[in-house]
Write a protein that holds these residues in place. Sequence first.
Motif, PDB file in Angstrom:
ATOM      1  N   LEU A 161       0.812  -1.219   0.000  1.00 57.51           N
ATOM      2  CA  LEU A 161       0.000   0.000   0.000  1.00 57.51           C
ATOM      3  C   LEU A 161       0.847   1.271   0.000  1.00 57.51           C
ATOM      4  O   LEU A 161       0.325   2.375  -0.176  1.00 57.51           O
ATOM      5  CB  LEU A 161      -0.921   0.015   1.225  1.00 57.51           C
ATOM      6  CG  LEU A 161      -2.084  -0.982   1.192  1.00 57.51           C
ATOM      7  CD1 LEU A 161      -2.708  -1.123   2.575  1.00 57.51           C
ATOM      8  CD2 LEU A 161      -3.142  -0.548   0.171  1.00 57.51           C
ATOM      9  N   GLY A 162       2.147   1.117   0.208  1.00 57.87           N
ATOM     10  CA  GLY A 162       3.034   2.270   0.221  1.00 57.87           C
ATOM     11  C   GLY A 162       2.983   3.074   1.508  1.00 57.87           C
ATOM     12  O   GLY A 162       3.385   4.238   1.536  1.00 57.87           O
ATOM     13  N   TYR A 163       2.514   2.443   2.598  1.00 56.84           N
ATOM     14  CA  TYR A 163       2.432   3.137   3.886  1.00 56.84           C
ATOM     15  C   TYR A 163       3.803   3.178   4.565  1.00 56.84           C
ATOM     16  O   TYR A 163       4.682   2.356   4.296  1.00 56.84           O
ATOM     17  CB  TYR A 163       1.462   2.406   4.822  1.00 56.84           C
ATOM     18  CG  TYR A 163       0.007   2.466   4.426  1.00 56.84           C
ATOM     19  CD1 TYR A 163      -0.454   3.299   3.419  1.00 56.84           C
ATOM     20  CD2 TYR A 163      -0.931   1.662   5.074  1.00 56.84           C
ATOM     21  CE1 TYR A 163      -1.798   3.340   3.073  1.00 56.84           C
ATOM     22  CE2 TYR A 163      -2.275   1.694   4.738  1.00 56.84           C
ATOM     23  CZ  TYR A 163      -2.698   2.530   3.731  1.00 56.84           C
ATOM     24  OH  TYR A 163      -4.029   2.566   3.394  1.00 56.84           O
ATOM     25  N   ASN A 164       3.965   4.154   5.463  1.00 55.24           N
ATOM     26  CA  ASN A 164       5.178   4.234   6.272  1.00 55.24           C
ATOM     27  C   ASN A 164       5.100   3.198   7.395  1.00 55.24           C
ATOM     28  O   ASN A 164       4.052   3.061   8.037  1.00 55.24           O
ATOM     29  CB  ASN A 164       5.331   5.628   6.884  1.00 55.24           C
ATOM     30  CG  ASN A 164       5.582   6.681   5.823  1.00 55.24           C
ATOM     31  OD1 ASN A 164       6.330   6.457   4.878  1.00 55.24           O
ATOM     32  ND2 ASN A 164       4.949   7.836   5.963  1.00 55.24           N
ATOM     33  N   PHE A 165       6.201   2.490   7.640  1.00 59.22           N
ATOM     34  CA  PHE A 165       6.159   1.464   8.685  1.00 59.22           C
ATOM     35  C   PHE A 165       7.515   1.289   9.348  1.00 59.22           C
ATOM     36  O   PHE A 165       8.560   1.613   8.780  1.00 59.22           O
ATOM     37  CB  PHE A 165       5.675   0.124   8.129  1.00 59.22           C
ATOM     38  CG  PHE A 165       6.588  -0.485   7.086  1.00 59.22           C
ATOM     39  CD1 PHE A 165       7.635  -1.324   7.457  1.00 59.22           C
ATOM     40  CD2 PHE A 165       6.397  -0.223   5.731  1.00 59.22           C
ATOM     41  CE1 PHE A 165       8.463  -1.897   6.504  1.00 59.22           C
ATOM     42  CE2 PHE A 165       7.235  -0.789   4.775  1.00 59.22           C
ATOM     43  CZ  PHE A 165       8.268  -1.624   5.162  1.00 59.22           C
ATOM     44  N   THR A 166       7.464   0.762  10.557  1.00 63.02           N
ATOM     45  CA  THR A 166       8.650   0.365  11.316  1.00 63.02           C
ATOM     46  C   THR A 166       8.537  -1.123  11.585  1.00 63.02           C
ATOM     47  O   THR A 166       7.481  -1.605  12.000  1.00 63.02           O
ATOM     48  CB  THR A 166       8.730   1.118  12.659  1.00 63.02           C
ATOM     49  OG1 THR A 166       8.811   2.519  12.402  1.00 63.02           O
ATOM     50  CG2 THR A 166       9.944   0.664  13.460  1.00 63.02           C
ATOM     51  N   GLU A 167       9.615  -1.863  11.355  1.00 66.35           N
ATOM     52  CA  GLU A 167       9.609  -3.304  11.603  1.00 66.35           C
ATOM     53  C   GLU A 167       9.960  -3.611  13.053  1.00 66.35           C
ATOM     54  O   GLU A 167      10.867  -3.005  13.626  1.00 66.35           O
ATOM     55  CB  GLU A 167      10.600  -4.007  10.680  1.00 66.35           C
ATOM     56  CG  GLU A 167      10.214  -3.939   9.212  1.00 66.35           C
ATOM     57  CD  GLU A 167      11.183  -4.708   8.335  1.00 66.35           C
ATOM     58  OE1 GLU A 167      11.173  -5.954   8.391  1.00 66.35           O
ATOM     59  OE2 GLU A 167      11.953  -4.064   7.610  1.00 66.35           O
ATOM     60  N   VAL A 168       9.235  -4.556  13.635  1.00 64.95           N
ATOM     61  CA  VAL A 168       9.514  -5.032  14.992  1.00 64.95           C
ATOM     62  C   VAL A 168       9.643  -6.547  14.945  1.00 64.95           C
ATOM     63  O   VAL A 168       9.349  -7.179  13.928  1.00 64.95           O
ATOM     64  CB  VAL A 168       8.406  -4.605  15.982  1.00 64.95           C
ATOM     65  CG1 VAL A 168       8.383  -3.086  16.143  1.00 64.95           C
ATOM     66  CG2 VAL A 168       7.038  -5.115  15.531  1.00 64.95           C
ATOM     67  N   LYS A 169      10.073  -7.141  16.057  1.00 61.74           N
ATOM     68  CA  LYS A 169      10.381  -8.571  16.070  1.00 61.74           C
ATOM     69  C   LYS A 169       9.138  -9.442  16.007  1.00 61.74           C
ATOM     70  O   LYS A 169       9.138 -10.495  15.378  1.00 61.74           O
ATOM     71  CB  LYS A 169      11.190  -8.910  17.321  1.00 61.74           C
ATOM     72  CG  LYS A 169      11.688 -10.341  17.360  1.00 61.74           C
ATOM     73  CD  LYS A 169      12.548 -10.606  18.579  1.00 61.74           C
ATOM     74  CE  LYS A 169      13.023 -12.057  18.620  1.00 61.74           C
ATOM     75  NZ  LYS A 169      13.852 -12.341  19.802  1.00 61.74           N
TER      76      LYS A 169
END
Length: 260
Positions: A161-169
């Motif tokens: 979707l092209g959203y901003n995201f942060t990866e977590v465990k």
Amino acid sequence: MKKLIAVLLAAMMLLTLGACAKKEPATDLEYVKEKGTLVVGITDFAPMDYKNDSGEWVGFDADMAKAFAESLGVKVEFVEIDWDNKVLELDGKSIDCVWNGMTLTDEVTSAMECSNAYCNNAQVVIVPSDVADQYQTVESCAALTFAVEAGSAGKAEVEALGYNFTEVKAQSDALMEVAAGTSDAAVIDSLMAAAMVGAGTGYENLTYTVGLNSEEYGVGFRKGSELAQKLNEFFAASYADGTMQAIAETYGVQAALIAQ
């Protein structure tokens, strides 16, 4: 003569070493049975795999894995893994299968020998309850910053979707990010959302709004492993005798079950 004796002794030693060398198991099933343990790769993911008050791993997937291991005549061992490294863990034999509400994506099915699908699921948006009315469509969520589990189906949806995201465990970490206000929203599995957010849960101030897709869960083994077919047979038998439904009811996921 001494030289001949030395040669004969060396030959005998080689034959002895060859006879004593441990024969490698021919199949994955033999490998698991020989070591006596089915090592299951998981993350902390209620209601599929999580620890109860006694520190024991329980959940729909955990209980089914215990029963499957028993049917093979081996013990079960649960190992928490970094979800993004699940294929490496599997191929490196740190684990024998990935059984943790795993979405059957093209990436997963190309890298693993997968079981038949056993549960329906979806990826859903999690937001604070007091702003939920503002985020009832995919378009309305576009400006949010998301927390997503690395290597997950949720990450794939947000990325597409092209959203901003942060990866977590883990997905549980994504919920913590939203609760702490360090992320606007998270995307997690609908089965987890039903168990973990809203009234009577540990995240009463969070709720789920938009569904981003529909998908199915399966279990992954090493490519070419006959354990996938063994599990399919186990699923069919446990569905036919009602065991699967009974375990599903214990964890509130019976509506998501796929007939075997």
